[in-house]
Design a protein around this motif. Sequence first.
Motif, mmCIF file in Angstrom:
data_model
loop_
_atom_site.group_PDB
_atom_site.id
_atom_site.type_symbol
_atom_site.label_atom_id
_atom_site.label_comp_id
_atom_site.label_asym_id
_atom_site.label_seq_id
_atom_site.Cartn_x
_atom_site.Cartn_y
_atom_site.Cartn_z
ATOM 1 N N ALA A 149 0.849 -1.188 0.000
ATOM 2 C CA ALA A 149 0.000 0.000 0.000
ATOM 3 C C ALA A 149 0.886 1.240 0.000
ATOM 4 N N LEU A 150 0.314 2.363 -0.386
ATOM 5 C CA LEU A 150 1.082 3.601 -0.401
ATOM 6 C C LEU A 150 1.561 3.978 1.003
ATOM 7 N N SER A 151 0.800 3.578 2.011
ATOM 8 C CA SER A 151 1.195 3.898 3.390
ATOM 9 C C SER A 151 2.478 3.181 3.800
ATOM 10 N N ASP A 152 2.811 2.080 3.106
ATOM 11 C CA ASP A 152 4.052 1.351 3.403
ATOM 12 C C ASP A 152 5.287 2.081 2.896
ATOM 13 N N LEU A 153 5.083 3.118 2.096
ATOM 14 C CA LEU A 153 6.202 3.797 1.443
ATOM 15 C C LEU A 153 6.622 5.087 2.151
ATOM 16 N N LYS A 156 10.140 6.323 1.860
ATOM 17 C CA LYS A 156 10.713 5.578 0.731
ATOM 18 C C LYS A 156 10.579 6.379 -0.562
ATOM 19 N N LYS A 157 11.257 5.907 -1.608
ATOM 20 C CA LYS A 157 11.206 6.566 -2.913
ATOM 21 C C LYS A 157 10.126 5.929 -3.793
ATOM 22 N N LEU A 158 9.228 6.761 -4.281
ATOM 23 C CA LEU A 158 8.143 6.315 -5.154
ATOM 24 C C LEU A 158 8.315 6.941 -6.529
ATOM 25 N N GLY A 159 8.552 6.114 -7.544
ATOM 26 C CA GLY A 159 8.740 6.617 -8.902
ATOM 27 C C GLY A 159 7.421 6.952 -9.572
ATOM 28 N N VAL A 160 7.401 8.101 -10.267
ATOM 29 C CA VAL A 160 6.213 8.529 -11.012
ATOM 30 C C VAL A 160 6.641 8.985 -12.403
ATOM 31 N N GLN A 161 5.735 8.887 -13.356
ATOM 32 C CA GLN A 161 5.989 9.411 -14.702
ATOM 33 C C GLN A 161 5.422 10.817 -14.783
ATOM 34 N N GLN A 162 6.232 11.755 -15.242
ATOM 35 C CA GLN A 162 5.814 13.167 -15.234
ATOM 36 C C GLN A 162 4.583 13.408 -16.094
ATOM 37 N N GLU A 168 -0.188 12.602 -10.238
ATOM 38 C CA GLU A 168 -1.164 13.376 -9.487
ATOM 39 C C GLU A 168 -1.726 12.574 -8.317
ATOM 40 N N TYR A 169 -1.981 11.275 -8.552
ATOM 41 C CA TYR A 169 -2.522 10.424 -7.493
ATOM 42 C C TYR A 169 -1.505 10.279 -6.358
ATOM 43 N N ALA A 170 -0.246 10.108 -6.730
ATOM 44 C CA ALA A 170 0.808 9.958 -5.717
ATOM 45 C C ALA A 170 0.945 11.214 -4.872
ATOM 46 N N LYS A 171 0.854 12.376 -5.499
ATOM 47 C CA LYS A 171 0.967 13.639 -4.759
ATOM 48 C C LYS A 171 -0.130 13.776 -3.709
ATOM 49 N N LYS A 172 -1.306 13.266 -4.033
ATOM 50 C CA LYS A 172 -2.446 13.404 -3.133
ATOM 51 C C LYS A 172 -2.489 12.329 -2.052
ATOM 52 N N HIS A 173 -2.036 11.121 -2.401
ATOM 53 C CA HIS A 173 -2.295 9.988 -1.512
ATOM 54 C C HIS A 173 -1.055 9.314 -0.919
ATOM 55 N N ALA A 174 0.113 9.542 -1.484
ATOM 56 C CA ALA A 174 1.329 8.884 -0.960
ATOM 57 C C ALA A 174 1.988 9.781 0.080
ATOM 58 N N LYS A 175 1.324 9.947 1.186
ATOM 59 C CA LYS A 175 1.817 10.840 2.237
ATOM 60 C C LYS A 175 3.111 10.284 2.849
ATOM 61 N N GLY A 176 4.131 11.128 2.905
ATOM 62 C CA GLY A 176 5.390 10.735 3.510
ATOM 63 C C GLY A 176 6.369 10.066 2.567
ATOM 64 N N ALA A 177 5.917 9.709 1.362
ATOM 65 C CA ALA A 177 6.823 9.116 0.369
ATOM 66 C C ALA A 177 7.516 10.216 -0.413
ATOM 67 N N LYS A 178 8.730 9.946 -0.851
ATOM 68 C CA LYS A 178 9.473 10.901 -1.662
ATOM 69 C C LYS A 178 9.270 10.520 -3.132
ATOM 70 N N THR A 179 8.557 11.357 -3.877
ATOM 71 C CA THR A 179 8.312 11.048 -5.285
ATOM 72 C C THR A 179 9.527 11.413 -6.139
ATOM 73 N N VAL A 180 9.861 10.507 -7.047
ATOM 74 C CA VAL A 180 10.971 10.698 -7.979
ATOM 75 C C VAL A 180 10.383 10.678 -9.382
ATOM 76 N N GLN A 181 10.574 11.751 -10.119
ATOM 77 C CA GLN A 181 9.934 11.922 -11.425
ATOM 78 C C GLN A 181 10.800 11.364 -12.552
ATOM 79 N N PHE A 182 10.143 10.658 -13.502
ATOM 80 C CA PHE A 182 10.814 10.132 -14.691
ATOM 81 C C PHE A 182 10.077 10.614 -15.936
ATOM 82 N N GLU A 183 10.849 10.829 -17.000
ATOM 83 C CA GLU A 183 10.262 11.387 -18.221
ATOM 84 C C GLU A 183 9.359 10.397 -18.937
#
Length: 271
Positions: A149-153, A156-162, A168-183
Amino acid sequence: MSVRSARKPWKPLTAAFASAALVTTLVACSSTKSSGGSGTDVELVSSGKLKTCTHLPYAPFQFRKGKEIVGFDVDLVDLIAKDLDVTQEIVDTPFEGIQSGEDLNASKCDLAAAGMTITPVRDKNLDFSNSYFEATQALLVKKGKGYDALSDLKGKKLGVQQATTGEEYAKKHAKGAKTVQFEDLGLLLTAVKTGQVDAGINDNGVLYDYVKKNPDTEVTAEFDTGEKYGVGVRTGNDALRKQINKSLKKAKADGRYDKIYKKWFGKEPTR
């Protein structure tokens, strides 16, 4: 189907470079039209071609296989091109230019088919066809990591596609995770597989396709986002949008859509 060029009237030029200037003017002013299956003229960027903007790779929707670009979206747009009596030509371009409508407005392509979710923001930038695919967000991790689950992260580093709905979902719901953007998706998937990030979020269709070929990864969660994909056209391009809808409706009615769906997903769509 009819294809014709419309040229503006011109006056003789007296300069030494008149001939070259005239050729440039005529090319710039030319346009092509195809009557298509709708009986309504559809304006195309280039004569005899239906140019599709997409962003590679996004398997199984569009990706390179040897020298060819193949996929679910590719096969569907081929049906539209056939109804217009033209050939599809794919233009690989950054996703930001697709979802912002910039590539369509600049006549870089006629339509955009890029596994693209219809959203209110995007709907202001371009016009969408009727939906042709249902999707949701999912979580990809290295097998056995225990991130369910997102709460487990948290931490932690969570990869997202820009520029995607996954980001957008990660920004709203992955509280405490560090998002890493990929092209692009390919970079995101590689980052999960090699441990550059602890997990990645993206559409379920592409992630399930990836784990089939990479058994050391797994999808551990899906998030009910209720997304629908649409084909995008330039705002106001109703003739092409209506033709796309007509072609998709016909393909669903005569079984060609189900056949293409099964080819790329291994089963027919649920109704």
